[in-house]
Design an enzyme around this catalytic site. Structure first.
Site, PDB file in Angstrom:
ATOM      1  N   ASN A   7      39.970  34.963  39.084  1.00  0.00           N
ATOM      2  CA  ASN A   7      39.901  33.674  38.082  1.00  0.00           C
ATOM      3  C   ASN A   7      39.887  34.642  36.997  1.00  0.00           C
ATOM      4  O   ASN A   7      38.971  34.950  36.353  1.00  0.00           O
ATOM      5  CB  ASN A   7      38.907  33.028  38.793  1.00  0.00           C
ATOM      6  CG  ASN A   7      38.875  31.893  37.630  1.00  0.00           C
ATOM      7  OD1 ASN A   7      39.520  31.744  36.838  1.00  0.00           O
ATOM      8  ND2 ASN A   7      37.630  31.083  37.454  1.00  0.00           N
ATOM      9  N   TRP A   8      41.075  34.383  36.221  1.00  0.00           N
ATOM     10  CA  TRP A   8      41.088  34.998  34.748  1.00  0.00           C
ATOM     11  C   TRP A   8      40.522  34.273  33.646  1.00  0.00           C
ATOM     12  O   TRP A   8      40.188  34.536  32.779  1.00  0.00           O
ATOM     13  CB  TRP A   8      42.647  35.254  34.411  1.00  0.00           C
ATOM     14  CG  TRP A   8      43.266  36.293  34.950  1.00  0.00           C
ATOM     15  CD1 TRP A   8      42.770  37.215  35.789  1.00  0.00           C
ATOM     16  CD2 TRP A   8      44.446  36.887  34.663  1.00  0.00           C
ATOM     17  NE1 TRP A   8      43.601  38.327  36.137  1.00  0.00           N
ATOM     18  CE2 TRP A   8      44.703  38.064  35.461  1.00  0.00           C
ATOM     19  CE3 TRP A   8      45.666  36.240  34.007  1.00  0.00           C
ATOM     20  CZ2 TRP A   8      45.935  38.762  35.308  1.00  0.00           C
ATOM     21  CZ3 TRP A   8      46.811  37.277  34.159  1.00  0.00           C
ATOM     22  CH2 TRP A   8      46.956  38.348  34.541  1.00  0.00           C
ATOM     23  N   LYS A   9      40.147  32.769  34.025  1.00  0.00           N
ATOM     24  CA  LYS A   9      39.447  31.973  33.008  1.00  0.00           C
ATOM     25  C   LYS A   9      40.203  31.999  31.867  1.00  0.00           C
ATOM     26  O   LYS A   9      41.442  32.143  31.951  1.00  0.00           O
ATOM     27  CB  LYS A   9      37.892  32.381  32.961  1.00  0.00           C
ATOM     28  CG  LYS A   9      37.195  32.706  34.328  1.00  0.00           C
ATOM     29  CD  LYS A   9      35.822  32.877  34.222  1.00  0.00           C
ATOM     30  CE  LYS A   9      35.317  32.856  35.567  1.00  0.00           C
ATOM     31  NZ  LYS A   9      33.694  32.811  35.634  1.00  0.00           N
ATOM     32  N   HIS A  28      34.933  24.408  39.617  1.00  0.00           N
ATOM     33  CA  HIS A  28      34.325  25.347  39.299  1.00  0.00           C
ATOM     34  C   HIS A  28      33.216  25.183  38.451  1.00  0.00           C
ATOM     35  O   HIS A  28      33.007  24.112  37.542  1.00  0.00           O
ATOM     36  CB  HIS A  28      35.370  26.355  38.170  1.00  0.00           C
ATOM     37  CG  HIS A  28      34.607  27.725  37.989  1.00  0.00           C
ATOM     38  ND1 HIS A  28      33.765  28.153  37.027  1.00  0.00           N
ATOM     39  CD2 HIS A  28      34.921  29.062  38.529  1.00  0.00           C
ATOM     40  CE1 HIS A  28      33.346  29.326  37.060  1.00  0.00           C
ATOM     41  NE2 HIS A  28      34.194  29.903  38.350  1.00  0.00           N
ATOM     42  N   GLY A  42      36.046  36.804  39.113  1.00  0.00           N
ATOM     43  CA  GLY A  42      35.963  36.549  37.590  1.00  0.00           C
ATOM     44  C   GLY A  42      36.496  38.000  36.687  1.00  0.00           C
ATOM     45  O   GLY A  42      37.491  38.457  36.861  1.00  0.00           O
ATOM     46  N   GLY A  43      35.282  38.264  36.103  1.00  0.00           N
ATOM     47  CA  GLY A  43      35.421  39.674  35.097  1.00  0.00           C
ATOM     48  C   GLY A  43      36.351  40.739  35.926  1.00  0.00           C
ATOM     49  O   GLY A  43      37.110  41.280  35.162  1.00  0.00           O
ATOM     50  N   GLU A  88      29.988  29.960  44.951  1.00  0.00           N
ATOM     51  CA  GLU A  88      29.685  30.681  43.820  1.00  0.00           C
ATOM     52  C   GLU A  88      28.333  30.301  43.069  1.00  0.00           C
ATOM     53  O   GLU A  88      28.151  29.366  42.453  1.00  0.00           O
ATOM     54  CB  GLU A  88      30.818  30.300  42.548  1.00  0.00           C
ATOM     55  CG  GLU A  88      32.308  30.864  43.011  1.00  0.00           C
ATOM     56  CD  GLU A  88      33.146  31.095  41.760  1.00  0.00           C
ATOM     57  OE1 GLU A  88      33.603  32.437  41.932  1.00  0.00           O
ATOM     58  OE2 GLU A  88      32.878  30.403  40.920  1.00  0.00           O
ATOM     59  N   SER A 139      29.948  37.798  40.037  1.00  0.00           N
ATOM     60  CA  SER A 139      29.705  39.201  39.769  1.00  0.00           C
ATOM     61  C   SER A 139      30.162  40.269  40.927  1.00  0.00           C
ATOM     62  O   SER A 139      29.638  41.206  41.283  1.00  0.00           O
ATOM     63  CB  SER A 139      28.373  39.588  39.309  1.00  0.00           C
ATOM     64  OG  SER A 139      27.819  38.691  38.301  1.00  0.00           O
ATOM     65  N   GLU A 171      31.907  26.087  35.904  1.00  0.00           N
ATOM     66  CA  GLU A 171      31.991  25.975  34.326  1.00  0.00           C
ATOM     67  C   GLU A 171      32.823  24.695  33.939  1.00  0.00           C
ATOM     68  O   GLU A 171      32.330  24.083  32.735  1.00  0.00           O
ATOM     69  CB  GLU A 171      32.928  27.304  33.799  1.00  0.00           C
ATOM     70  CG  GLU A 171      32.237  28.373  33.663  1.00  0.00           C
ATOM     71  CD  GLU A 171      32.821  29.771  34.108  1.00  0.00           C
ATOM     72  OE1 GLU A 171      34.326  29.666  33.963  1.00  0.00           O
ATOM     73  OE2 GLU A 171      32.443  30.544  34.478  1.00  0.00           O
ATOM     74  N   GLY A 210      29.062  35.865  36.093  1.00  0.00           N
ATOM     75  CA  GLY A 210      29.147  36.433  34.712  1.00  0.00           C
ATOM     76  C   GLY A 210      28.039  37.018  34.358  1.00  0.00           C
ATOM     77  O   GLY A 210      27.794  37.592  33.068  1.00  0.00           O
TER      78      GLY A 210
END
Ligand code: 13P
Length: 250
Positions: A11-13, A96, A232-233, A167, A211, A98, A173
Site C-alpha cells: 500500500n503505497w499510500k 483503511h 505500507g512503508g 491492521e 510495520s 486512515e 507506521g
C-alpha cells in the site's frame, strides 16, 4: 502453514511519482520472476494508468487504495469501481484506518464500498483493526468483529470473495509490530467469523498489516492464520519489498 500461496500487498499510500514508479517497477521486474506468492501494489489513483502498463509484464497485480461508495453521478473527486476496472484493477483496499480516521468512514460505508468492488469484479481488501485505547480497554475482539460483521451483513454469500486485512491502528507506521502471537490471536477470531458466515467457502485470505518489514515478515507469516501481508512503508523500498516477497514464497 497453509499451502495456499501467500498474498503480499503493498500500500503505497500518498507516495510515488512518474519517475520513481518507473524505477521501482524496473527493479521489481528484475527480481520478481518465479515467486510462488501472489503480489499486488495499491497505488495512488492518478498512477493507475502508468502502473497498469508497467506491471502488465510482471506477476504483480494492480490495486487501488479506495473507491467510491456510489455507482456513478455527481460525486466530485470520487473514483468508481467501474472506472478502476477500466485500468485492470484486481484489488481495492476498503476501510483503511486512515480513511476511517481522517475521512470519517463508517462501517456501513466500508460495507457498501466492498459491495461496489465485488459487483465490478474487484477483490476488496477489507481493513479492520483496533486503536491502542481500544486494545488497552480489552475491546480488540469486539471492534474487529463489529467492523467485519458490517461487511459480512451487506455482502451475503459474496463474502467468500473478499480479502481481510488485520491492521492494528497502533502498529501502522509506528515501528511497533503486533507480535506474531497477538496477530494470530486476532486472525483466529476473524477466521472463525468468516467460517461462520460462509461455511463451505474456500479459505479466505487474512493479511496482517502494521510495520511489517523484511525482518519480521517470516515470523508473522509462520502463524497458522496469517495468509499474507498488507505492507505500507516497506513496500516503497524495492529491495525490501522484494525480500519480503521472497520470504512469502518460501
Ligand atoms: P506500515 O507498514 O507503514 O506500518 O503501514 C501499514 C498499512 O497501513 C498498510 O495498509
Amino acid at each position: 502453514m497453509s499451502k495456499t500461496p501467500k498474498l503480499m500487498v503493498g500500500n503505497w499510500k500518498m507516495h510515488g511519482s512518474l519517475s520513481a514508479n518507473a524505477a521501482f517497477v524496473a527493479g521489481l521486474t528484475a527480481g520478481v520472476s518465479g515467486f510462488a506468492c501472489r503480489a499486488a501494489l495499491c497505488v495512488p489513483a492518478v498512477y493507475l494508468a502508468q502502473m497498469q502498463a508497467l506491471l502488465a509484464a510482471t506477476p504483480v497485480a494492480l490495486g487501488a487504495q479506495d473507491l467510491s461508495a456510489h455507482d456513478v453521478g455527481a460525486y466530485t473527486g470520487e473514483v468508481s469501481a467501474q472506472m478502476l476496472r477500466d485500468f485492470s484493477v484486481r484489488y481495492a483496499i476498503v476501510g483503511h484506518s486512515e480513511r476511517r480516521q481522517y475521512h470519517g468512514e463508517t462501517d456501513a460505508q466500508v460495507a457498501t464500498k466492498a459491495q461496489r468492488a465485488l459487483a465490478a469484479g474487484i477483490t476488496p481488501i477489507v481493513c479492520v483493526g483496533e486503536s491502542l485505547a481500544e486494545r488497552e480497554a480489552g475491546l480488540t475482539e469486539s471492534v474487529v468483529k463489529r467492523q467485519l460483521a458490517a461487511v459480512i451483513h451487506a455482502n451475503g454469500h459474496c463474502i467468500s470473495e473478499i480479502v481481510v486485512a488485520y491492521e492494528p491502528v497502533w502498529a501502522i507506521g509506528t515501528g511497533l509490530t503486533a507480535t506474531p502471537e497477538q496477530a494470530q490471536q486476532v486472525h483466529a477470531v476473524l477466521r472463525a467469523q468468516l467460517r461462520a458466515a460462509s461455511a463451505h467457502a474456500p479459505r479466505m485470505p487474512i493479511l496482517y498489516g502494521g510495520s511489517m518489514n523484511a525482518s519480521n515478515v517470516a515470523s508473522l507469516l509462520d502463524q497458522a492464520d496469517v495468509d499474507g501481508g498488507l505492507v505500507g512503508g516497506a513496500s516503497l523500498k524495492g529491495p525490501d519489498f522484494l525480500s519480503m516477497l521472497a520470504v512469502a514464497a518460501r
